[in-house]
Motif scaffolding. Sequence first.
Motif, mmCIF file in Angstrom:
data_model
loop_
_atom_site.group_PDB
_atom_site.id
_atom_site.type_symbol
_atom_site.label_atom_id
_atom_site.label_comp_id
_atom_site.label_asym_id
_atom_site.label_seq_id
_atom_site.Cartn_x
_atom_site.Cartn_y
_atom_site.Cartn_z
ATOM 1 N N ARG A 182 -19.412 97.201 27.917
ATOM 2 C CA ARG A 182 -19.524 98.622 27.586
ATOM 3 C C ARG A 182 -20.722 98.890 26.677
ATOM 4 O O ARG A 182 -20.634 99.621 25.710
ATOM 5 N N VAL A 183 -21.862 98.279 26.995
ATOM 6 C CA VAL A 183 -23.061 98.476 26.192
ATOM 7 C C VAL A 183 -24.268 98.713 27.097
ATOM 8 O O VAL A 183 -24.286 98.310 28.262
ATOM 9 N N LEU A 184 -25.250 99.370 26.532
ATOM 10 C CA LEU A 184 -26.604 99.441 27.069
ATOM 11 C C LEU A 184 -27.524 99.126 25.899
ATOM 12 O O LEU A 184 -27.366 99.697 24.814
ATOM 13 N N VAL A 185 -28.450 98.199 26.094
ATOM 14 C CA VAL A 185 -29.355 97.790 25.025
ATOM 15 C C VAL A 185 -30.743 98.360 25.301
ATOM 16 O O VAL A 185 -31.350 98.057 26.331
ATOM 17 N N GLY A 186 -31.218 99.201 24.395
ATOM 18 C CA GLY A 186 -32.581 99.703 24.474
ATOM 19 C C GLY A 186 -33.465 98.905 23.533
ATOM 20 O O GLY A 186 -33.205 98.854 22.328
ATOM 21 N N VAL A 187 -34.475 98.243 24.071
ATOM 22 C CA VAL A 187 -35.387 97.422 23.269
ATOM 23 C C VAL A 187 -36.719 98.155 23.161
ATOM 24 O O VAL A 187 -37.414 98.339 24.164
ATOM 25 N N ILE A 188 -37.064 98.572 21.943
ATOM 26 C CA ILE A 188 -38.314 99.288 21.702
ATOM 27 C C ILE A 188 -39.292 98.320 21.055
ATOM 28 O O ILE A 188 -39.038 97.802 19.962
ATOM 29 N N SER A 189 -40.407 98.064 21.714
ATOM 30 C CA SER A 189 -41.351 97.050 21.220
ATOM 31 C C SER A 189 -42.731 97.284 21.804
ATOM 32 O O SER A 189 -42.874 97.919 22.857
ATOM 33 N N ASP A 190 -43.745 96.755 21.118
ATOM 34 C CA ASP A 190 -45.082 96.720 21.718
ATOM 35 C C ASP A 190 -45.231 95.485 22.605
ATOM 36 O O ASP A 190 -46.243 95.336 23.280
ATOM 37 N N PHE A 191 -44.233 94.616 22.583
ATOM 38 C CA PHE A 191 -44.216 93.388 23.378
ATOM 39 C C PHE A 191 -45.526 92.616 23.235
ATOM 40 O O PHE A 191 -46.079 92.104 24.213
ATOM 41 N N ALA A 211 -31.671 86.524 17.768
ATOM 42 C CA ALA A 211 -30.409 86.430 17.032
ATOM 43 C C ALA A 211 -29.637 87.740 17.098
ATOM 44 O O ALA A 211 -28.411 87.753 17.303
ATOM 45 N N ALA A 212 -30.344 88.869 16.931
ATOM 46 C CA ALA A 212 -29.689 90.177 16.993
ATOM 47 C C ALA A 212 -29.137 90.436 18.387
ATOM 48 O O ALA A 212 -28.023 90.949 18.556
ATOM 49 N N ALA A 213 -29.912 90.082 19.416
ATOM 50 C CA ALA A 213 -29.473 90.293 20.799
ATOM 51 C C ALA A 213 -28.232 89.469 21.109
ATOM 52 O O ALA A 213 -27.287 89.947 21.748
ATOM 53 N N SER A 214 -28.203 88.225 20.649
ATOM 54 C CA SER A 214 -27.078 87.346 20.942
ATOM 55 C C SER A 214 -25.786 87.818 20.298
ATOM 56 O O SER A 214 -24.693 87.497 20.780
ATOM 57 N N SER A 215 -25.892 88.572 19.205
ATOM 58 C CA SER A 215 -24.702 89.014 18.481
ATOM 59 C C SER A 215 -24.108 90.315 19.030
ATOM 60 O O SER A 215 -23.035 90.732 18.592
ATOM 61 N N LEU A 216 -24.793 90.962 19.966
ATOM 62 C CA LEU A 216 -24.306 92.235 20.491
ATOM 63 C C LEU A 216 -23.103 92.036 21.406
ATOM 64 O O LEU A 216 -22.972 91.000 22.058
ATOM 65 N N PRO A 217 -22.225 93.049 21.491
ATOM 66 C CA PRO A 217 -21.113 92.970 22.454
ATOM 67 C C PRO A 217 -21.656 92.836 23.870
ATOM 68 O O PRO A 217 -22.770 93.270 24.184
ATOM 69 N N ARG A 218 -20.850 92.264 24.739
ATOM 70 C CA ARG A 218 -21.271 92.038 26.119
ATOM 71 C C ARG A 218 -20.737 93.086 27.079
ATOM 72 O O ARG A 218 -21.188 93.164 28.216
#
Length: 287
Positions: free
Chosen positions: A173-182, A164-171
């Motif tokens: 002029r962005v770079l998305v850093g995902v920090i997770s233990d996956f 849900a958070a990812a879908s709401s981000l602008p498309r």
Amino acid sequence: MTADLHLFDALAWRMAQPQPGLRQGAHRGRMRGAGGAFADLAPLLAYPDARRLDLRRSLTDPMGGFFVRRFERPADITLHVLVDASASLGAGALSDRQGLAALMAGGLAQAARRGGDRAAVQAVGGDEILAALPPSRRAGIGQEARDLIAALIPTGSGVGGLIAAASSLPRRRVLVGVISDFDISAPELALLLEALSPRPVLPIWLRDSGLEEPPGDFGLAEIRDPETGRRRTLLTSGRWAARQAQASLRHRQSLRAVFAGQGLRPVEIRDSIDIGDLIATLDEAPL
């Protein structure tokens, strides 16, 4: 504590595609203007700026046209840091994964500000946004991000909130850093990456070698599932540890295959952060 963040000042990322926007930044831009790197030549009638007349091209044009030089105007972006703060972030054997997540979030925000970009942070646990910082270039954004993540109580499971958070981000002029233990399944990772597409993504994978390769001591151990909190008692042995290590290896291989299918190569941090390796890996990251 703040001094640690300055180690991240040398971090930088290079966007593969030119970015739209008028605000001056450090990335290749789509707009044409007076500054930046040479882009191309254009007819003087279409871009009437005689100051940038290209004499060689104009004199050699068989049709007698006049041409001007155009330059890329560097653009800025916003770094959006998504932190997977589900319950598994609080589990660790040889590393403090929450502490690593806090340091990485703060370091990335610090590096973004140093490079002229804005930084924003969202921490998601289960289906909830646990904490957030809006996009900003203000001094101290790195320490704010670090303190924010360090103070969280990891909770929840699944990827619903992250999607849900990812879908709401602008498309743009962005770079998305995902920090997770996956600590999720391959199908769940595929859904998350689908929600993030087509945005450029930088996955930061927090690994714990003690969980991936548990010791093979013979005895009883109480094991708690980090996602559900359910406890059970197991008889541990060398054979059990070997099975656990093989299962962990298969899981990592399945996740790497999903990343590769999306053209991504995660930055894998095993137990601790080596700044030199991190800088080198980011320099080669496909963005």
